[in-house]
Enzyme design. Structure first.
Site, PDB file in Angstrom:
ATOM      1  N   SER A   1       0.970  -1.184  -0.060  1.00 17.82           N
ATOM      2  CA  SER A   1       0.021  -0.049  -0.048  1.00 17.82           C
ATOM      3  C   SER A   1       0.780   1.406  -0.080  1.00 17.82           C
ATOM      4  CB  SER A   1      -0.858   0.012   1.112  1.00 17.82           C
ATOM      5  OG  SER A   1      -1.543   1.255   1.407  1.00 17.82           O
ATOM      6  N   LEU A   2       0.397   2.268  -0.546  1.00 21.58           N
ATOM      7  CA  LEU A   2       1.007   3.747  -0.631  1.00 21.58           C
ATOM      8  C   LEU A   2       0.581   4.339   0.588  1.00 21.58           C
ATOM      9  CD1 LEU A   2       0.849   4.209  -4.485  1.00 21.58           C
ATOM     10  CD2 LEU A   2       2.732   3.737  -3.114  1.00 21.58           C
ATOM     11  N   SER A   3      -0.245   4.074   1.275  1.00 21.76           N
ATOM     12  CA  SER A   3      -0.883   4.812   2.284  1.00 21.76           C
ATOM     13  C   SER A   3       0.217   5.255   3.289  1.00 21.76           C
ATOM     14  CB  SER A   3      -2.049   4.166   2.947  1.00 21.76           C
ATOM     15  OG  SER A   3      -3.072   4.084   2.025  1.00 21.76           O
TER      16      SER A   3
ATOM     17  N   THR B   1      -9.256  -0.841   4.590  1.00 20.75           N
ATOM     18  CA  THR B   1      -9.360  -1.351   2.932  1.00 20.75           C
ATOM     19  C   THR B   1      -9.868  -2.557   2.870  1.00 20.75           C
ATOM     20  OG1 THR B   1      -8.269  -1.035   1.305  1.00 20.75           O
ATOM     21  CG2 THR B   1      -7.032  -2.064   2.914  1.00 20.75           C
TER      22      THR B   1
ATOM     23  N   LYS C   1     -14.242  -2.958   4.776  1.00 15.44           N
ATOM     24  CA  LYS C   1     -14.970  -1.744   5.065  1.00 15.44           C
ATOM     25  C   LYS C   1     -16.379  -2.053   5.397  1.00 15.44           C
ATOM     26  CE  LYS C   1     -12.341   0.703   1.367  1.00 15.44           C
ATOM     27  NZ  LYS C   1     -12.473   1.903   0.074  1.00 15.44           N
TER      28      LYS C   1
ATOM     29  N   ASP D   1     -14.296   8.302   0.201  1.00 14.78           N
ATOM     30  CA  ASP D   1     -14.326   7.807  -1.246  1.00 14.78           C
ATOM     31  C   ASP D   1     -15.203   8.758  -2.125  1.00 14.78           C
ATOM     32  OD1 ASP D   1     -12.473   5.783  -0.753  1.00 14.78           O
ATOM     33  OD2 ASP D   1     -13.889   4.479  -0.728  1.00 14.78           O
TER      34      ASP D   1
ATOM     35  N   GLY E   1     -20.084  -1.283  -7.755  1.00 12.59           N
ATOM     36  CA  GLY E   1     -19.612  -1.810  -6.291  1.00 12.59           C
ATOM     37  C   GLY E   1     -19.429  -0.657  -5.466  1.00 12.59           C
TER      38      GLY E   1
ATOM     39  N   ALA F   1     -16.874   1.413  -4.645  1.00 13.45           N
ATOM     40  CA  ALA F   1     -16.370   2.591  -5.387  1.00 13.45           C
ATOM     41  C   ALA F   1     -17.284   3.337  -6.215  1.00 13.45           C
ATOM     42  CB  ALA F   1     -15.108   2.213  -6.009  1.00 13.45           C
TER      43      ALA F   1
ATOM     44  N   ARG G   1     -23.287  -5.176 -15.729  1.00 16.30           N
ATOM     45  CA  ARG G   1     -23.520  -6.616 -16.316  1.00 16.30           C
ATOM     46  C   ARG G   1     -24.921  -7.198 -15.860  1.00 16.30           C
ATOM     47  NH1 ARG G   1     -19.938 -11.872 -15.730  1.00 16.30           N
ATOM     48  NH2 ARG G   1     -20.571 -11.934 -13.515  1.00 16.30           N
TER      49      ARG G   1
END
Length: 318
Positions: free
Chosen positions: A20-22, A67, A71, A107, A134, A136, A157
């Site tokens: 992760s970049l967090s 994450t 969530k 988000d 979903g 996000a 879909r």
């Protein structure tokens, strides 16, 4: 100059979290803000989630980012959810106070901030099409509708499954134009074309185009950090490049790779483009605001992140 206050503790929990970049983003933000704090990442399996939260509180942690895959499950630990969390039924940021656990979902706001700051987009009256339905995708829809978007169309879909997943949005934004289109029905081909061409903003909130994800992952709600959805098995979000107009803003939540096929198509058509790092930085800044009362500098952090990645810093989508 660093604060003389006792060091605050923060972390990211999820499974996996190794790349992760967090931690890079948050530790830099704390340092540049003069806040004595340490931010780490902690791999937490689902069956130990509740105990982990209790342990973090006992260790006097101040805040936690959440994450995949926690969530939704994390809501069982929450005392006071934000309005966003109540509607979206998911949280990605916790703030521990003396008596309560506060929960936020950054988000939705992060999507809007990224569009406004990095894309110079004003959302009032805009028509937005979102690939997927979903977590996000729903957060993005909440954000743009709250910011004044005229319509939101989900391209999915499985319309019946999507209808169920966005039911809370329909209730909360009663009177707003929220629609669903199927990617599978041949009868809807002309409607899909018209919806894409007629939109102002196209948002990919599925894993389509992501390194390490099969195209089918977008169709069954498989995870990809915050990005999961129900787009379908085709790796191409837009069937005909001619459907993308130069006036479009194309926002891809995927950031690994930095330039997806969707963004390459948008570039070839002369459309405005935003990649997933913009969302990552924007929603992280909103999380930082939840803890400290102020956001960090988006442009400065983006530059730092670009330099970090150029210098060999890990890049993986979570």
């Amino acid at each position: 100059m660093p604060s003389s206050e006792p060091e605050q503790l923060y972390c990211l929990i999820g499974d996996p979290v190794e790349h992760s970049l967090s931690p890079f983003i948050m530790n830099r933000a704390f340092s540049e803000s003069g806040i004595a704090a340490t931010y780490t990442s902690l791999r937490v399996e689902s069956d130990s989630l509740l105990q982990t939260i209790d342990d973090l509180r006992d260790m006097d942690f101040t805040g936690v980012n959440v994450t995949y895959p926690h969530k939704e499950a994390i809501l069982a630990c929450v005392d006071r959810p934000s309005k966003h969390v109540e509607v979206l039924k998911a949280a990605n940021t916790l703030h521990f106070t003396k008596d309560e656990i506060l929960a936020y979902n950054t988000d939705a706001t992060g999507t809007v901030v990224a569009l406004q700051r990095f894309g110079n987009i004003e959302l009032e009256g805009k028509k937005v099409l979102i690939f997927g339905a979903g977590g996000a995708a729903r957060a993005a829809a909440y954000g743009v509708l709250e910011a004044g978007a005229e319509t939101v169309t989900f391209l999915v879909r499985d319309p019946s499954r999507a209808e169920e997943s966005i039911s809370h949005l329909r209730i909360f934004f009663a009177g707003k134009n929220i629609s669903i289109l199927s990617t599978k029905s041949k009868k809807m081909h002309s409607r899909r074309e018209a919806a894409i061409i007629g939109s102002d903003i196209l948002i990919n909130a599925t894993p389509v185009g992501m390194v390490g994800e099969s195209p089918e992952a977008a169709g069954d709600g498989a995870r990809s950090g915050a990005i999961a959805g129900s787009l379908g098995p085709s790796p191409s979000l837009v069937k005909d490049p001619g459907w993308i107009r130069p006036a479009h803003c194309c926002f891809d939540f995927v950031y690994h790779p930095r330039e997806t096929e969707f963004l390459k198509m948008a570039k070839a058509r002369g459309a405005k483009r935003l990649d997933g790092l913009k969302l990552l930085v924007a929603q992280a800044s909103e999380g930082f605001r939840c803890w400290t009362g102020r956001p960090f500098d988006l442009d400065k952090m983006t530059d730092a992140l670009e330099s970090h990645l150029a210098g060999g810093g890990g890049l993986r989508q979570y």
